[in-house]
Design a protein around this motif. Structure first.
Motif, short mmCIF file in Angstrom:
data_model
loop_
_atom_site.label_atom_id
_atom_site.label_comp_id
_atom_site.label_asym_id
_atom_site.label_seq_id
_atom_site.Cartn_x
_atom_site.Cartn_y
_atom_site.Cartn_z
N ASP A 140 -0.54 0.41 3.17
CA ASP A 140 0.20 -0.06 4.35
C ASP A 140 0.73 -1.46 4.08
O ASP A 140 -0.02 -2.44 4.12
N ALA A 142 2.37 -3.40 5.88
CA ALA A 142 2.27 -4.30 7.03
C ALA A 142 0.96 -5.07 7.03
O ALA A 142 0.84 -6.10 7.70
N LEU A 143 -0.04 -4.57 6.29
CA LEU A 143 -1.34 -5.24 6.23
C LEU A 143 -1.51 -6.07 4.96
O LEU A 143 -2.63 -6.43 4.58
N TYR A 168 -4.89 -9.38 1.66
CA TYR A 168 -5.05 -8.07 2.28
C TYR A 168 -5.88 -8.14 3.56
O TYR A 168 -6.90 -8.83 3.61
N GLU A 169 -5.43 -7.41 4.55
CA GLU A 169 -6.22 -7.20 5.76
C GLU A 169 -7.00 -5.90 5.60
O GLU A 169 -6.61 -5.02 4.81
N ALA A 172 -5.68 -2.18 4.35
CA ALA A 172 -4.42 -2.22 3.60
C ALA A 172 -4.33 -1.03 2.66
O ALA A 172 -3.25 -0.48 2.43
N GLN A 174 -6.22 2.81 2.07
CA GLN A 174 -7.12 3.80 2.65
C GLN A 174 -7.23 4.99 1.70
O GLN A 174 -6.29 5.31 0.98
N SER A 212 -10.76 -4.55 0.78
CA SER A 212 -10.05 -4.19 2.01
C SER A 212 -9.95 -2.69 2.21
O SER A 212 -9.57 -2.23 3.29
#
Length: 390
Positions: A140, A142-143, A168-169, A172, A174, A212
């Protein structure tokens, strides 16, 4: 007294060997890069295609029914073989070849109701790093906090280096697997310390990405698009520095071979650096190249591989570690295997040359390549390129 001097001499040689080895590789790569640069300015050279075949459009990797095949390399030896045991720790082949012999299944494939995802790491105790790979992996953008990347240099003059490196959040990355209704961390701190240690690297971005990563239940891996072919996730630091870029190329090449990919993978840069001349070699070596931030929506990969940082390669570690390594021709190693010798750097050099379709070229025909053995490594003595016609 004489024994003490001999011992000291051997120690000095052991410290000198990796540095000279690095110098030879860097000189060879620099000479080759200069040759390509000169050739690109020749009047006899056809004008470059303004749309490279590996370029991405709006974050979508160039559509292709098949990836680039691996070229036939004169110095190639199998990287993965059930008939050949892994090299012993801290040997020359363990440093430059497949020393990633310890497989750690983080998410085993086909376990219960875990869906189709899996995740594992191949660890090298010699290098103190791991090559990790997974199936049904979601990224992702956006993360990920970083600049977009891939811009012309003149557009980003003055931009801080920190803006170009990823932060990274959680989530990010998965991976689909067994999870009790909500995302859970893929690995814990103990795993990271054992298999992805910082090793003195101030900002270990691969470790941060794994930290993350979250495991999501089957059916919760929401993706706007899928990339079907194997893809390398690569973070570069000194992207415009030739030596550092060579270590990144080598790490990506080794990752592809250790995971036994049938063809050359795609590459996604997990950094926000601007476009540089050395990116052309990335595009030649691999099937396609794009930047993570070029994706505008979450993207899923059927097979993603996390390539170790260039700082973790034998080339870079040779600057601070002492190890003995001797080059040899592939024929001599086939006839008499020796873990203290390697032909991997010759193989890698051939990979770069073949990526530019020069192995069969009249200028650099494989028949004209003379193999020169020295006490340090196998080097290639190539006929010099013709003078460019300006």
């Amino acid at each position: 007294m004489m024994a003490g001097r001999a011992h000291g001499h051997r120690n000095r040689l052991r410290r000198l060997i990796p540095r000279l080895l690095l110098l030879l590789v860097a000189v060879y790569a620099a000479s080759f890069a200069i040759y390509l640069l000169l050739q690109s300015h020749s009047h006899h050279q056809s004008p470059p295609d303004p749309t490279p075949r590996t370029e991405a459009r709006d974050g979508v990797l160039a559509p292709s029914s098949s990836q680039k095949p691996w070229p036939r390399l004169p110095s190639f030896l199998p990287w993965v073989s059930s008939a050949v045991p892994p090299p012993p720790l801290h040997t020359c082949e363990a440093y430059f070849g497949n020393g990633f012999s310890r497989r750690v299944d983080v998410l085993p494939a086909g376990r219960g109701s875990g869906g189709g995802g899996w995740f594992r790491c191949h660890h090298s105790e010699t290098l103190g790093s791991s090559i990790c790979e997974g199936a049904r992996v979601r990224l992702d953008p956006a993360l990920i906090a970083m600049s977009r990347g891939g811009e012309p240099l003149e557009q980003v003059m003055g931009r801080a280096e920190e803006e170009e490196l990823p932060k990274y959040e959680p989530g990010a990355l998965q991976v689909e697997g067994p999870a009790a209704g909500m995302p859970v961390p893929l690995v814990d701190a103990g795993f990271l310390n054992d298999y992805v240690p910082t090793g003195g690297i101030g900002m270990h971005t691969m470790r941060a990405l794994l930290e993350s990563t979250r495991v999501v239940p089957p059916g919760e891996l929401h993706c706007s698009q899928w990339v079907e072919e194997p893809t390398l996730l690569v973070t570069r630091f000194e992207y415009a520095n030739l030596f550092h870029t060579i270590t990144d190329w080598y790490s990506a090449y080794v990752s592809s071979r250790v995971t036994n990919l049938p063809n050359r993978p795609n590459v996604v840069f997990l950094d926000g650096h601007c476009k540089a001349q050395l990116e052309e070699t990335w595009e030649a070596l691999f099937s396609s190249v794009t930047y993570a931030k070029n994706f505008t929506v979450p993207v899923c990969f059927r097979h993603a591989i996390l390539s170790p940082l260039g700082y973790e390669t034998a080339m870079f570690k040779g600057l601070s570690e002492s190890f003995s390594c001797e080059g040899a021709s592939v024929d001599s190693l086939r006839e008499k295997p020796d873990y203290e010798k390697t032909a991997r750097l010759s193989e890698f050099g051939e990979m770069i040359v073949a990526s530019f379709d020069l192995l069969q070229d009249d200028i650099m025909s494989s028949k004209k390549i003379e193999w020169t053995q020295c006490s340090l490594c196998s080097t290639r003595r190539l006929p010099g390129p013709p003078a460019p016609q300006w």
